[in-house]
Design an enzyme around this catalytic site. Structure first.
Site, PDB file in Angstrom:
ATOM      1  N   SER A 147     173.084  68.902  26.545  1.00  0.00           N
ATOM      2  CA  SER A 147     171.664  69.124  26.270  1.00  0.00           C
ATOM      3  C   SER A 147     170.858  68.098  27.045  1.00  0.00           C
ATOM      4  CB  SER A 147     171.374  68.972  24.778  1.00  0.00           C
ATOM      5  OG  SER A 147     169.977  68.979  24.527  1.00  0.00           O
ATOM      6  N   TYR A 160     171.553  64.644  16.647  1.00  0.00           N
ATOM      7  CA  TYR A 160     171.801  65.612  17.726  1.00  0.00           C
ATOM      8  C   TYR A 160     171.845  64.895  19.066  1.00  0.00           C
ATOM      9  CZ  TYR A 160     171.255  69.809  20.607  1.00  0.00           C
ATOM     10  OH  TYR A 160     171.435  70.809  21.543  1.00  0.00           O
TER      11      TYR A 160
END
Length: 281
Positions: A147, A160
């Site tokens: 990501s 995250y």
């Protein structure tokens, strides 16, 4: 022309493959004539994915498997099942991920689950599948879904960010190990999606925002960059040009080099300096 591993009768395994980017990849691999295994923790979605995939390829050429990638024994059983059904894997896409949201002082269970799925799931998949993929002696791919948040680490979802930063570091180490392994024809690649409209990012929305890519667009870009040999597959967004992503990443590295405060690009004292840096040609 496609990557030499993405060819008819080769085998692709996709975790988190029942929806979103994972399913788009599974369908693309199936259309290329590959045998496909979709692994996912959600059995209802697996059944739906199997129905959809049956319109792309024959039932003899795909399988589904209920897998919790955070559990090494579950991934070990997946590898065994793929070997038994198809003889092994040529492409492994470690794509399973969750983003329930987090705060710094969340309950530890939330942090542990995010890191277990997003980071340990990729570590487990790579470590379990890679040895037999290497032993096959064929061109192979391990694609790990990271990501942009694992690189630019914006505030707001620390668990995250930590998990995806770990994916970046692990995938870099994996590729270094593979390229220094004698007779290894398997390479690792880091997929870095931008804003992709999936169940993970929808957050109650039913229509794709103009700035988001579809999963299919993301996979098309991934396949093109795999063919080109990229390790870092950095996907742009519709409303965020690649140049802006690059400058955010360069500024983040500059925090260390220039000893600025952490996440200085969100610090009011550095707002003007960051804006000038972004605007600079």
């Amino acid at each position: 022309m496609s990557h030499p591993a993405i060819v008819k009768d080769n085998v692709a395994v996709i975790t988190g493959g029942a929806a979103g980017i994972g399913f788009a990849a599974a369908a693309a691999f199936a259309r290329a004539g590959m045998k496909v295994c979709i692994a996912d923790v959600d059995e209802t979605r697996l059944a739906e994915a199997a129905t959809k995939l049956s319109s792309v390829t024959s039932a003899a050429n795909f399988m589904t498997s209920a897998v919790d990638v955070s559990r090494i024994e579950s991934v070990t059983e997946l590898e065994r099942a793929v070997h038994e059904r198809f003889g092994g894997a040529d492409v492994l896409m470690n794509n399973a991920g969750i983003q329930p949201g987090s705060t710094l002082f969340d309950a530890p269970d939330n942090w542990q689950r995010i890191i277990a799925v997003n980071m340990w799931g990729i570590i487990n998949g790579s470590r379990i599948f890679a040895p037999n993929m290497i032993a096959r002696g064929r061109r192979g791919l391990i694609i790990n879904t990271g990501s942009k948040q694992g690189i630019t680490t914006p505030p707001g979802d620390p668990a995250y960010n930590v998990s995806k930063a770990g994916v970046k570091a692990f995938t870099e180490a994996l590729q270094h190990e593979l390229r220094n392994t004698e007779d290894c024809r398997v390479t690792a690649h880091l997929l870095i999606p931008g804003f992709v409209f999936t169940g993970l990012t929808a957050k109650g929305r039913t229509e794709k925002p103009a700035g988001a890519w579809t999963p299919e667009q993301t996979v098309d870009f991934m396949l093109a960059r795999l063919e080109a040999g990229d390790f870092y597959i950095l996907c742009p967004d519709n409303d965020v040009p690649r140049a802006l992503d690059e400058k955010r990443m360069l500024w983040a590295a500059g925090d260390i080099v220039e000893n600025r405060p952490p996440l200085s690009r969100w610090h009011p004292d550095y707002a003007d300096a960051f804006a000038k840096f972004v605007a600079r040609e």
